[in-house]
Design a protein around this motif. Structure first.
Motif, PDB file in Angstrom:
ATOM      1  N   GLN A 160      -2.091  -0.237  13.410  1.00 16.56           N
ATOM      2  CA  GLN A 160      -1.973  -1.446  12.585  1.00 16.56           C
ATOM      3  C   GLN A 160      -0.514  -1.759  12.258  1.00 16.56           C
ATOM      4  O   GLN A 160      -0.106  -2.919  12.234  1.00 16.56           O
ATOM      5  N   GLU A 191      -8.625  12.477  -0.132  1.00 16.65           N
ATOM      6  CA  GLU A 191      -8.421  12.448   1.321  1.00 16.65           C
ATOM      7  C   GLU A 191      -9.220  11.319   1.955  1.00 16.65           C
ATOM      8  O   GLU A 191      -8.777  10.713   2.939  1.00 16.65           O
ATOM      9  N   ALA A 192     -10.364  10.999   1.377  1.00 14.27           N
ATOM     10  CA  ALA A 192     -11.151   9.864   1.862  1.00 14.27           C
ATOM     11  C   ALA A 192     -10.397   8.558   1.621  1.00 14.27           C
ATOM     12  O   ALA A 192     -10.434   7.640   2.454  1.00 14.27           O
ATOM     13  N   GLN A 193      -9.691   8.463   0.484  1.00  7.54           N
ATOM     14  CA  GLN A 193      -8.862   7.280   0.218  1.00  7.54           C
ATOM     15  C   GLN A 193      -7.751   7.166   1.251  1.00  7.54           C
ATOM     16  O   GLN A 193      -7.416   6.058   1.699  1.00  7.54           O
ATOM     17  N   GLN A 194      -7.144   8.284   1.635  1.00  7.30           N
ATOM     18  CA  GLN A 194      -6.071   8.255   2.623  1.00  7.30           C
ATOM     19  C   GLN A 194      -6.543   7.685   3.953  1.00  7.30           C
ATOM     20  O   GLN A 194      -5.784   7.009   4.653  1.00  7.30           O
ATOM     21  N   GLN A 195      -7.783   7.955   4.287  1.00  7.32           N
ATOM     22  CA  GLN A 195      -8.322   7.459   5.557  1.00  7.32           C
ATOM     23  C   GLN A 195      -8.439   5.936   5.579  1.00  7.32           C
ATOM     24  O   GLN A 195      -8.536   5.337   6.658  1.00  7.32           O
ATOM     25  N   GLN A 196      -8.419   5.317   4.409  1.00  6.00           N
ATOM     26  CA  GLN A 196      -8.549   3.859   4.326  1.00  6.00           C
ATOM     27  C   GLN A 196      -7.201   3.141   4.437  1.00  6.00           C
ATOM     28  O   GLN A 196      -7.148   1.914   4.510  1.00  6.00           O
ATOM     29  N   LEU A 197      -6.100   3.886   4.440  1.00 11.63           N
ATOM     30  CA  LEU A 197      -4.771   3.289   4.524  1.00 11.63           C
ATOM     31  C   LEU A 197      -4.505   2.770   5.935  1.00 11.63           C
ATOM     32  O   LEU A 197      -5.112   3.237   6.897  1.00 11.63           O
ATOM     33  N   ASP A 236      -3.254   2.425   9.600  1.00  9.13           N
ATOM     34  CA  ASP A 236      -2.894   3.487  10.527  1.00  9.13           C
ATOM     35  C   ASP A 236      -1.735   3.062  11.415  1.00  9.13           C
ATOM     36  O   ASP A 236      -1.200   1.948  11.292  1.00  9.13           O
ATOM     37  N   ARG A 241       0.637   3.506  -3.113  1.00  8.64           N
ATOM     38  CA  ARG A 241      -0.603   4.276  -3.156  1.00  8.64           C
ATOM     39  C   ARG A 241      -0.552   5.420  -2.134  1.00  8.64           C
ATOM     40  O   ARG A 241      -0.978   6.543  -2.425  1.00  8.64           O
ATOM     41  N   TRP A 249       0.813  -1.214   0.000  1.00 11.20           N
ATOM     42  CA  TRP A 249       0.000   0.000   0.000  1.00 11.20           C
ATOM     43  C   TRP A 249       0.853   1.274   0.000  1.00 11.20           C
ATOM     44  O   TRP A 249       0.325   2.372  -0.195  1.00 11.20           O
ATOM     45  N   ASP A 252      -9.511   6.437 -10.219  1.00 15.17           N
ATOM     46  CA  ASP A 252     -10.494   5.825  -9.326  1.00 15.17           C
ATOM     47  C   ASP A 252     -11.574   6.807  -8.895  1.00 15.17           C
ATOM     48  O   ASP A 252     -12.746   6.430  -8.751  1.00 15.17           O
TER      49      ASP A 252
END
Length: 505
Positions: free
Chosen positions: A339, A328-334, A336, A299, A296, A462
């Motif tokens: 993890q 920025e919404a995609q960044q929130q799915q990376l 953290d 990305r 990831w 995307d």
């Protein structure tokens, strides 16, 4: 003098409560709990630190002892250092109590003695178990407390396994059983190193690019293999420690950690005839698994660039605000921070690092060698380098990068293959003339950067489908122009690169 051989782990806070149950099946000769107070000394100009020596006074149950540890060796989390201990009656270090023979030549003991001063202290509660396995005794110590220098404090949560006597393999086997339960991470730095940093005398980890290993034509295969593996492991651990120590944006640390893992993996492949049947078959799977855990990162790096400075890269788009919000919404799915820390303290990660450390320490690839294999290990590295570079070049020329033309998707599919090819070149680069090597390498690096720039548009592809018709059409046109420009530049660089003559011929 004792030679301290120990494995150091940093542990999560729950390990202490789980440890007694994990040790139930072992023969425990001693078990106690001690409060240890330690003061570390050096001069203002770090006369001891400069020779990689550490001096402390330990207070325990009303008794005092001064200890000096001299420069030793470290592989992964395995530390080996000469250690000298002398009892004291006052809390003041006295270097004259040590034999003069332990110090390096020209080390002025009297001058250093006169300039010694306390730098920092460690104060912790130690739970200790002495474990007997066949003819081997291992001291296991769980430490909880803090390092302190002035008003600066840092917590200590560590587990140390020290070989008291016997077979070092038993040390690793016990460690492996503990690591299986999770919550342990091999530690590359000692309490003293942490204390020096806290006192302002040691530097924090610095981000480092992966540099080529210095080689000569006189070097042989085994020597080079070991040096590359040690370099990769050090780079890996250095950036793991750096990521954990830093705060804020830390993607670059993880990218370099991945580079270290890749170098270890690539080295095992380069020397496959020498090590393939003597490496745990799970290693390659585990190295691939670990690299997949960081897949990831590409990305994340793309998104970080696209969203930097409030989306400056997208400034010419009327739909900039909408696109930026979706990115920025995609960044929130990376993944953290929690993890990632869980990964570093996981059983599979810990066992991979521990297994690699053990294998390097024992030099297991030598076991059961036939004369032909021994000769391969002793052969000059230049012969193997030419063979591996030829193979790598053949793979590259016969990949899609050698085809008459490529579209954007095909270019992006070659990114991993090109990275591996460039890593092979990096491993052996210093065997050849710098100008020739760089002249060959730079066009391919340009191609890799171009592919990465092209791939950076992928997150925008995307989000395009999530925009309304007007904004989606604007972004589609903007992307087409960007892709056309990048593909034209890539084709020019690739044409130039494919015409180059290999420098290793």
């Amino acid at each position: 003098m004792d030679t301290e051989i120990e494995l150091k782990f940093l542990v999560t806070s729950d390990v202490g409560s789980r440890l007694p149950a994990l040790l139930q099946s072992y023969q425990i000769s001693e078990h106690d709990q001690q409060h240890l107070a330690n003061t570390y000394f050096d001069t203002a100009d770090l006369a001891l630190g400069s020779i990689k020596a550490g001096l402390r006074i330990r207070s325990q149950n009303g008794k005092m002892e001064q200890t000096v540890k001299l420069a030793g060796s470290q592989v992964g989390g395995l530390h080996q250092r000469p250690e000298y201990n002398v009892p004291l009656t006052v809390h003041s270090p006295d270097l004259s109590l040590f034999s003069a023979s332990i110090w390096p030549e020209k080390f002025n003991v009297e001058r250093v003695q006169q300039s010694l001063q306390p730098l920092f202290s460690t104060d912790f509660l130690r739970q200790r178990w002495l474990i007997t396995i066949e003819d081997t005794d291992i001291e296991l110590a769980l430490d909880a407390g803090e390092v302190q220098s002035g008003f600066q404090r840092e917590a200590i949560h560590e587990l140390e396994l020290e070989l008291v006597k016997g077979d070092v393999s038993q040390l690793f086997e016990l460690a492996d059983e503990l690591v299986k339960a999770g919550g342990l991470r091999l530690g590359a730095i000692s309490k003293a190193q942490r204390g020096y940093r806290l006192a302002g005398f040691g530097t924090s980890p610095k981000l480092q690019m992966l540099e080529p290993l210095a080689l000569t034509s006189a070097d042989h295969c085994e020597q080079t293999m070991m040096a590359l593996l040690h370099k990769g492991l050090h780079h890996w651990q250095h950036h793991e420690e750096g990521w954990l120590a830093e705060s804020g944006e830390r993607l670059d640390w993880l990218m370099q950690l991945r580079e270290g893992v890749s170098l270890v993996h690539q080295t095992l492949l380069l020397f496959r005839e020498q090590v393939s049947h003597r490496v745990n078959s799970g290693w390659i799977d585990d190295l691939l698994w670990l690299q997949q855990q960081f897949s990831w990162l590409d990305r994340a790096q793309m998104l970080a660039y696209l969203t930097a400075d409030k989306g400056h890269y997208l400034r010419r788009l009327d739909c900039q605000s909408s696109v930026l919000s979706l990115l920025e919404a995609q960044q929130q799915q990376l993944p953290d921070e929690a993890q990632l820390e869980a990964l570093f303290y996981s059983a599979r990660y810990g066992r991979l690092m521990l297994g690699l450390t053990h294998w390097l320490y024992r030099q297991d690839w030598r076991a059961g060698l036939v004369p032909e294999q021994t000769a391969q290990l002793a052969a000059p590295i230049v012969d193997l380098a030419q063979q591996r570079l030829n193979e790598s070049w053949h793979v590259l020329r016969h990949s899609a990068l050698g085809e008459p033309s490529l579209n954007g998707e095909r270019y992006i599919q070659q990114k991993g293959k090109l990275r591996r090819n460039l890593m092979v070149g990096l491993c052996f680069s210093t065997l050849y003339q710098e100008a020739e090597h760089i002249g060959f390498r730079m066009p391919w690096l340009d191609i890799l950067r171009g592919i990465e720039d092209l791939d950076m548009l992928s997150p925008l592809e995307d989000v395009r489908e999530q925009l309304d018709a007007t904004e989606g059409a604007e972004l589609e046109l903007w992307l087409a122009r960007k892709q056309k420009f990048l593909l034209e530049a890539l084709e020019q660089s690739r044409t130039q690169a494919l015409q180059l003559q290999p420098y290793w011929k």
